[in-house]
Design a protein around this motif. Structure first.
Motif, PDB file in Angstrom:
ATOM      1  N   GLY A 398       0.389  -1.163   0.321  1.00  0.00           N
ATOM      2  CA  GLY A 398      -0.105  -0.327   0.037  1.00  0.00           C
ATOM      3  C   GLY A 398       0.487   1.325   0.005  1.00  0.00           C
ATOM      4  N   VAL A 401       2.688   0.699  -4.251  1.00  0.00           N
ATOM      5  CA  VAL A 401       2.421   0.881  -5.566  1.00  0.00           C
ATOM      6  C   VAL A 401       2.427   2.526  -6.217  1.00  0.00           C
ATOM      7  CG1 VAL A 401       0.436   0.057  -6.663  1.00  0.00           C
ATOM      8  CG2 VAL A 401       2.505  -0.993  -5.595  1.00  0.00           C
ATOM      9  N   ALA A 406      -2.642   0.751  -8.830  1.00  0.00           N
ATOM     10  CA  ALA A 406      -3.505   1.167  -7.744  1.00  0.00           C
ATOM     11  C   ALA A 406      -4.592   0.944  -7.945  1.00  0.00           C
ATOM     12  CB  ALA A 406      -2.936   1.837  -6.477  1.00  0.00           C
ATOM     13  N   TYR A 409      -5.353  -1.867  -9.960  1.00  0.00           N
ATOM     14  CA  TYR A 409      -5.234  -3.647  -9.314  1.00  0.00           C
ATOM     15  C   TYR A 409      -6.376  -3.457  -8.684  1.00  0.00           C
ATOM     16  CZ  TYR A 409       0.011  -4.203  -9.347  1.00  0.00           C
ATOM     17  OH  TYR A 409       1.137  -4.424  -9.883  1.00  0.00           O
ATOM     18  N   ASP A 410      -6.679  -2.279  -7.902  1.00  0.00           N
ATOM     19  CA  ASP A 410      -7.640  -2.333  -7.412  1.00  0.00           C
ATOM     20  C   ASP A 410      -9.152  -3.196  -7.957  1.00  0.00           C
ATOM     21  OD1 ASP A 410      -6.826  -1.257  -4.620  1.00  0.00           O
ATOM     22  OD2 ASP A 410      -8.154   1.105  -5.419  1.00  0.00           O
ATOM     23  N   ARG A 418      -3.686  -4.913  -0.904  1.00  0.00           N
ATOM     24  CA  ARG A 418      -2.660  -3.822  -0.184  1.00  0.00           C
ATOM     25  C   ARG A 418      -2.764  -5.085   0.729  1.00  0.00           C
ATOM     26  NH1 ARG A 418      -6.602  -0.697  -2.792  1.00  0.00           N
ATOM     27  NH2 ARG A 418      -5.812   1.325  -3.127  1.00  0.00           N
ATOM     28  N   ASN A 589       6.022  -2.423  -9.159  1.00  0.00           N
ATOM     29  CA  ASN A 589       5.043  -1.531  -9.639  1.00  0.00           C
ATOM     30  C   ASN A 589       5.421  -2.544 -11.168  1.00  0.00           C
ATOM     31  OD1 ASN A 589       4.508   0.975  -8.196  1.00  0.00           O
ATOM     32  ND2 ASN A 589       6.091   0.209  -7.677  1.00  0.00           N
TER      33      ASN A 589
END
Length: 703
Positions: A398, A401, A406, A409-410, A418, A589
């Motif tokens: 968390g 990234v 991010a 990824y979400d 995370r 990343n």
């Protein structure tokens, strides 16, 4: 603005979870962008700057709802009992105390100098996310490491990095009557009063010890005046305050600690304070030492001899005399605990190894190096039997990234990425369309290049000499190199043969650019010369402004670099890199590593490369050690140039009809899927909890 909403903002500002919880960070950045940047991302300073204007800000559409949602999320996070630790069967009443001389938590608290502090900060963040019952102890430095400024010649100058704990997101530690809690620490020349500041790091309380207290003599008040400042005398005083003062503060606060974890030897005096307690109960020395060994864990971080604090007999005897006066043993008994065969100086690492029941290095190779390094302390055992294991470092997802990835990824890994070291979570990146992953990364790179140009333009305006950033291309292959400028890290290896470097960087058809950042210790003249040489090279016309040095390395710049570069370069002299974590951040990343087989990368290549379908980076050279350093450097430089020219650059510029480097993106997916779960601090902290702290079994993934 209504008072409740103001109170919600104050609640968010008081907990450093904002450093790794993007919605809270964005709230303060949006409140006053200028105050956010000038205040080094200090939400308390933002609120002060906005005093009198908060009603107008709150009237922005949706702002009040964002604040309340973030505050509700923080409250739910702090109250959540369904943590990994509880699911693993952990006892919430068994507390771990984690001692470190530095913690990198947020740029507005200058309580760190480099990788040790960054690792410690990530340790606390993951301990918080996993619900580990952990408290932490550090020092409240009046002045942090330093702010880096370069002059026109590229020479590094150290400017003060002042900490004002009365206006930072911290609070004084008070007793039930509202008075400052203090403890006494015996130090040569008189006892020192120590107060503390409380820092909320998510669920984890961190106590920063401060000797700038009324009643202390000026030289005592200055003990916590500067991070890693002064001479051996000041260093020893600081370490007595950290170790003895930290253990005494936790006892005074009524915190019943079962495990004391020393992050490096700086806090080894905590072991002596535990020893004193057992001796006070009438135990003989040998029995008391065995009791301490049941309570103490020690992590060593450096295979470089200069990285281990040592003190002469006279200095150690002087400063420990008031402490020894309280013991039923002589100073010689303590000296024997802190010295190995034939040693003539007190070693904090030897003391920690003598008193810790469990000790570890920070990567598998570093464990091997540490066993060789300290085998003389166990002369009757084979080197492989020396009781130093390893727990490989990691990084906090968390925290590191970047925002562009991010969001992806979400949407595609699910919101639990995370908090997870589960391979199944990270493997979902393979289901993401290559074009989408590539475009997301390109956005991060373009943001990085924009920030780099702004920094370089400011440097040029101040110095009157470039490069000013115009040579940087947001679409060019971008290599990052950023770390402490110790000579063994070989920051100038890339410039070993300038003609070959110019050929690689100067190709207008397939441009390559290198972003470099980092600090040398203020007393490290060779390290400062390395920086100056790189600044000079950045002005070499043959390189076309494509090699640049970015001054002022901090957490914010580090985060932008690891999120935006295509390749992370690491080229230390093997085996002198204990672990390294910056390459882990880049991999999380989607960055590809180009590294010497040292530290964590040696482990990654050996264990995970066979599982990669496309590969996740390149190894420079081989696993040979020793020999002539100049010969090894020449061989490693040659290998580096060949890899860049023959493999890295062609792979990056091999594009399909949509302009996507499909093979490169497949490597990015391997890097994310294979390296992220293995080299996460969630995995690392879970390993410590199971293997070093003995609090739970290790049959449950962090998920």
């Amino acid at each position: 603005m209504s008072r409740p909403l103001h109170a919600e903002l104050a609640t968010l500002a008081a907990n450093l979870r904002f450093a790794w919880y993007a919605p809270a960070r964005q709230i303060f950045a949006d409140l006053d962008p200028l105050a956010w940047e000038r205040g080094e991302h200090d939400p308390v300073k933002v609120l002060e700057a906005c005093e009198g204007r908060l009603d107008a800000v709150a009237a922005r559409p949706g702002f009040a709802a964002r604040v309340r949602d973030a505050a509700d999320d923080l409250r739910a996070y702090l109250a959540d009992d369904d943590t990994w630790y509880r699911r693993a069967g952990g006892d919430p009443d068994r507390v771990v105390a984690y001692y470190s001389a530095e913690f990198a938590l947020t740029d507005c608290l200058h309580t760190y100098s480099g990788g040790l502090g960054v690792l410690a900060g990530d340790h606390l963040r993951s301990a918080s996310d996993l619900g580990i019952p952990l408290v932490a102890v550090g020092l409240a430095y009046g002045d942090g490491y330093f702010r880096q400024r370069l002059d026109a010649s590229g020479w590094q100058h150290a400017e003060p990095a002042h900490n004002d704990f009365t206006t930072a997101p911290v609070s004084p530690v008070l007793d039930e009557h509202g008075r400052r809690v203090t403890v006494e620490v015996p130090v040569g020349g008189g006892r020192v009063l120590v107060q503390a500041w409380h820092v909320a790091v998510g669920r984890v309380p961190l106590y920063l010890l401060d000797t700038d207290v009324d009643g202390n003599h000026p030289h005592q008040r200055a003990i916590t005046g500067q991070l890693y400042g002064g001479d051996d005398d000041l260093r020893l005083r600081q370490e007595l305050v950290l170790g003895v003062g930290g253990a005494r503060l936790l006892e005074m606060l009524g915190i019943d600690v079962q495990v004391h974890h020393l992050n490096e030897g700086h806090a080894a005096f905590a072991g002596l304070e535990l020893l004193r307690r057992h001796l006070d109960r009438g135990q003989p020395l040998a029995a008391a030492v065995e009791q301490v060994r049941d309570e103490l864990v020690f992590t060593t971080h450096t295979p470089v001899p200069a990285g281990h604090d040592e003190f002469g007999w006279d200095l150690a005897a002087y400063h420990l005399a008031p402490f020894v006066e309280t013991l039923p043993v002589e100073f010689r008994a303590l000296w024997d605990l802190a010295t190995g065969p034939g040693d003539e100086r007190w070693s904090q690492t030897v003391l920690a190894l003598s008193l810790a029941g469990k000790a570890n290095g920070v990567a598998r190779l570093h464990g091997e190096v540490s066993r060789r390094m300290w085998a003389r302390l166990w002369p009757a055992q084979q080197v492989e039997e020396v009781p130093i294991s390893h727990v490989t470092n990691g990084v906090h997802p968390g925290m590191w990234v970047g925002p562009e990835l991010a969001r992806l990824y979400d949407a595609r890994l699910g919101p639990d990425w995370r908090d997870s070291d589960a391979a199944a979570t990270w493997t979902r990146i393979r289901e993401v369309e290559p074009t989408l992953l590539w475009r997301t990364h390109v956005a991060a790179r373009r943001r990085l290049i924009g920030e780099a140009r702004d920094r370089l333009a400011a440097q040029t305006r101040r110095h009157g000499v470039g490069p000013d950033g115009r040579g940087l291309d947001p679409d060019a292959l971008t290599i990052g190199f950023a770390r402490r400028f110790a000579t063994y890290k070989r920051a100038t290896l890339l410039a070993h043969d300038l003609d070959r470097l110019a050929e690689i960087l100067g190709d207008d058809r397939r441009p390559v650019q290198v972003l470099i950042a980092g600090k040398a210790h203020p007393r490290d003249e060779p390290g400062k010369h390395l920086i100056q040489r790189l600044v000079g090279l950045s002005r070499d016309a043959r390189l076309k402004g494509r090699l640049v040095f970015l001054e002022g390395y901090d957490l914010d710049l580090a985060a932008s670099l690891v999120a935006g570069v295509d390749v992370w370069l690491n080229n230390p002299l093997r085996p002198l890199e204990a672990s390294g974590t910056s390459g882990m951040k880049a991999a999380m990343n989607g960055g590809l590593n180009l590294s010497i087989l040292d530290g964590w990368w040696d482990e990654a290549v050996a264990d995970l490369a066979p599982r990669a379908s496309a590969g996740f980076g390149w190894a420079i050279g081989d696993r040979e050690e020793g020999g002539d350093e100049h010969t090894r450097t020449a061989a490693d430089a040659d290998a580096l140039y060949r890899l860049l020219a023959d493999e890295v650059v062609p792979a990056f510029y091999d594009r399909d009809q949509d302009g996507v480097p499909a093979g490169w993106v497949a490597m990015m997916q391997d890097a994310i899927a294979l390296l992220s779960p293995r080299f996460s601090t969630h995995r690392m902290v879970a390993d410590y909890v199971a293997e070093a702290y003995d609090l739970v079994g290790r049959d449950l993934e962090v998920a």
